[in-house]
Design a protein around this motif. Structure first.
Motif, PDB file in Angstrom:
ATOM      1  N   HIS A  41      34.330  86.500  38.240  1.00 55.79           N
ATOM      2  CA  HIS A  41      35.750  86.284  38.509  1.00 55.79           C
ATOM      3  C   HIS A  41      35.993  84.887  39.074  1.00 55.79           C
ATOM      4  N   THR A  42      35.078  84.414  39.927  1.00 54.00           N
ATOM      5  CA  THR A  42      35.237  83.096  40.542  1.00 54.00           C
ATOM      6  C   THR A  42      35.300  81.985  39.509  1.00 54.00           C
ATOM      7  N   VAL A  43      34.511  82.111  38.441  1.00 50.19           N
ATOM      8  CA  VAL A  43      34.448  81.048  37.427  1.00 50.19           C
ATOM      9  C   VAL A  43      35.311  81.349  36.212  1.00 50.19           C
ATOM     10  N   GLY A  44      36.133  82.401  36.292  1.00 49.50           N
ATOM     11  CA  GLY A  44      37.076  82.691  35.215  1.00 49.50           C
ATOM     12  C   GLY A  44      36.531  83.494  34.068  1.00 49.50           C
TER      13      GLY A  44
ATOM     14  N   THR B 173      27.406  68.249  35.312  1.00 49.64           N
ATOM     15  CA  THR B 173      28.060  69.435  34.763  1.00 49.64           C
ATOM     16  C   THR B 173      27.707  70.683  35.561  1.00 49.64           C
ATOM     17  N   LEU B 174      26.432  70.838  35.922  1.00 47.23           N
ATOM     18  CA  LEU B 174      26.008  71.994  36.717  1.00 47.23           C
ATOM     19  C   LEU B 174      26.681  72.001  38.087  1.00 47.23           C
ATOM     20  N   ALA B 175      26.863  70.814  38.677  1.00 50.35           N
ATOM     21  CA  ALA B 175      27.554  70.735  39.963  1.00 50.35           C
ATOM     22  C   ALA B 175      28.968  71.276  39.851  1.00 50.35           C
ATOM     23  N   ARG B 176      29.625  70.972  38.734  1.00 48.24           N
ATOM     24  CA  ARG B 176      30.981  71.485  38.527  1.00 48.24           C
ATOM     25  C   ARG B 176      30.972  72.981  38.277  1.00 48.24           C
ATOM     26  N   VAL B 177      30.060  73.447  37.398  1.00 47.57           N
ATOM     27  CA  VAL B 177      29.998  74.865  37.053  1.00 47.57           C
ATOM     28  C   VAL B 177      29.688  75.718  38.279  1.00 47.57           C
ATOM     29  N   LEU B 178      28.812  75.223  39.146  1.00 52.04           N
ATOM     30  CA  LEU B 178      28.386  75.981  40.329  1.00 52.04           C
ATOM     31  C   LEU B 178      29.279  75.740  41.542  1.00 52.04           C
ATOM     32  N   HIS B 179      30.374  75.015  41.338  1.00 55.94           N
ATOM     33  CA  HIS B 179      31.370  74.779  42.388  1.00 55.94           C
ATOM     34  C   HIS B 179      30.745  74.134  43.623  1.00 55.94           C
ATOM     35  N   LEU B 180      29.904  73.125  43.424  1.00 49.64           N
ATOM     36  CA  LEU B 180      29.270  72.443  44.543  1.00 49.64           C
ATOM     37  C   LEU B 180      30.249  71.470  45.203  1.00 49.64           C
TER      38      LEU B 180
END
Length: 290
Positions: free
Chosen positions: A24-27, A73-80
């Protein structure tokens, strides 16, 4: 070269961060499939980042080094946050460099003027990712009342693949869907570091199996004309010519216009639709940022 110990630390950090996120957090849509571990699955992170599951698994296992664009990209996907992002790059032995962001898109004034003058045909302006930058009242009547959608959901590919009403509008949804994926593939090749485009592709790959399949086919298209047969709740089945007009001042945005030959049944249906739109007081847009 990054040491094996540091690569292992990188892998553990990635695992810990994905365990803190929910679909849910990542849509992502919820599923009935049981989860053996907390947080996102490896394949979900990989698809959101538009990389292979095997590649991501090797990163978590400390068996592969990651490039700076993949880390970004991983930083964005993992909400860092910024500190976590810096730590991620440090573990990977990479310099923290922000990739150049694409400029904010605004509908071009010339296209806006044309859009405002088009009162007898549906028309809308889309940006590089299919973001809907502006539309006229007839486009709102033909497709949906875009003003009622949150800004982040005003995206034609997202509507086509996730909104049942928009999907049911197309008599041949598969052809429309394949053409949309091919246009996104062309945009991705042109702007490979567009993070919002990467996120859109990852989201749609997770939410629709056909999108994921067609994206994997790697087809591209520059087609600018064609026809759409639509099943509309007000005027019924209508076949319209569909033309894509590129902006001469911004090649990353274009206008889509649906029209019909004068005197044809479809032309009469557009007139009925225009009358209905006026009765409903459907709003046009003066343009937005994306």
């Amino acid at each position: 070269m990054t040491s094996n110990a540091t690569l292992n630390e990188l892998g553990e950090f990635l695992k810990k961060r994905r365990s803190k996120l929910s679909p849910h957090t990542v849509g992502l849509p919820s599923t009935s499939r049981p989860r053996r571990v907390a947080g996102l699955r490896r394949e979900e992170v990989a698809q959101l980042a538009s990389i292979s599951t095997d590649y991501y698994a090797r990163l978590e296992q400390g068996r592969m080094e990651a490039s700076a664009p993949v880390l970004d990209t991983l930083a964005r996907v993992l909400h860092l946050d910024d500190d976590e992002r810096g730590h991620l790059f440090q573990l990977a032995g990479r310099t923290t460099v922000r990739t150049r962001r694409r400029g904010v898109q605004r509908v071009q004034p010339q296209l806006q003027r044309v859009l405002e003058d088009l009162t007898s045909v549906p028309a809308l302006v889309q940006g590089r990712r299919g973001d809907i930058l502006a539309w006229n009242a007839l486009a709102a009547a033909l497709v949906t009342d875009f003003s009622r959608l949150p800004e982040k959901h005003r995206n034609y590919p997202r509507l086509l693949f996730t909104d049942p009403v928009t999907r049911s509008l197309y008599a041949d949804w598969e052809t429309a869907g394949q053409a949309t994926v091919a246009r996104l593939r062309r945009a991705a090749a042109k702007c490979p570091e567009d993070h919002r485009l990467i996120a859109l592709v990852g989201e749609l790959s997770m939410r629709d199996k056909q999108f994921a399949q067609w994206w994997g086919d790697r087809r591209v298209t520059a087609r600018t004309t064609g026809t759409n047969t639509l099943i509309h709740p007000v005027v019924g089945e209508v076949t319209l010519d569909c033309d894509t007009l590129a902006s001469g001042t911004d090649p990353d945005q274009y206008m889509t216009v649906w029209s019909a030959a004068p005197g044809s049944p479809a032309h009469d249906q557009l007139r009925i639709l225009a009358s209905w739109a006026a009765d409903q007081n459907l709003p046009a847009s003066s343009g937005r940022e994306a």
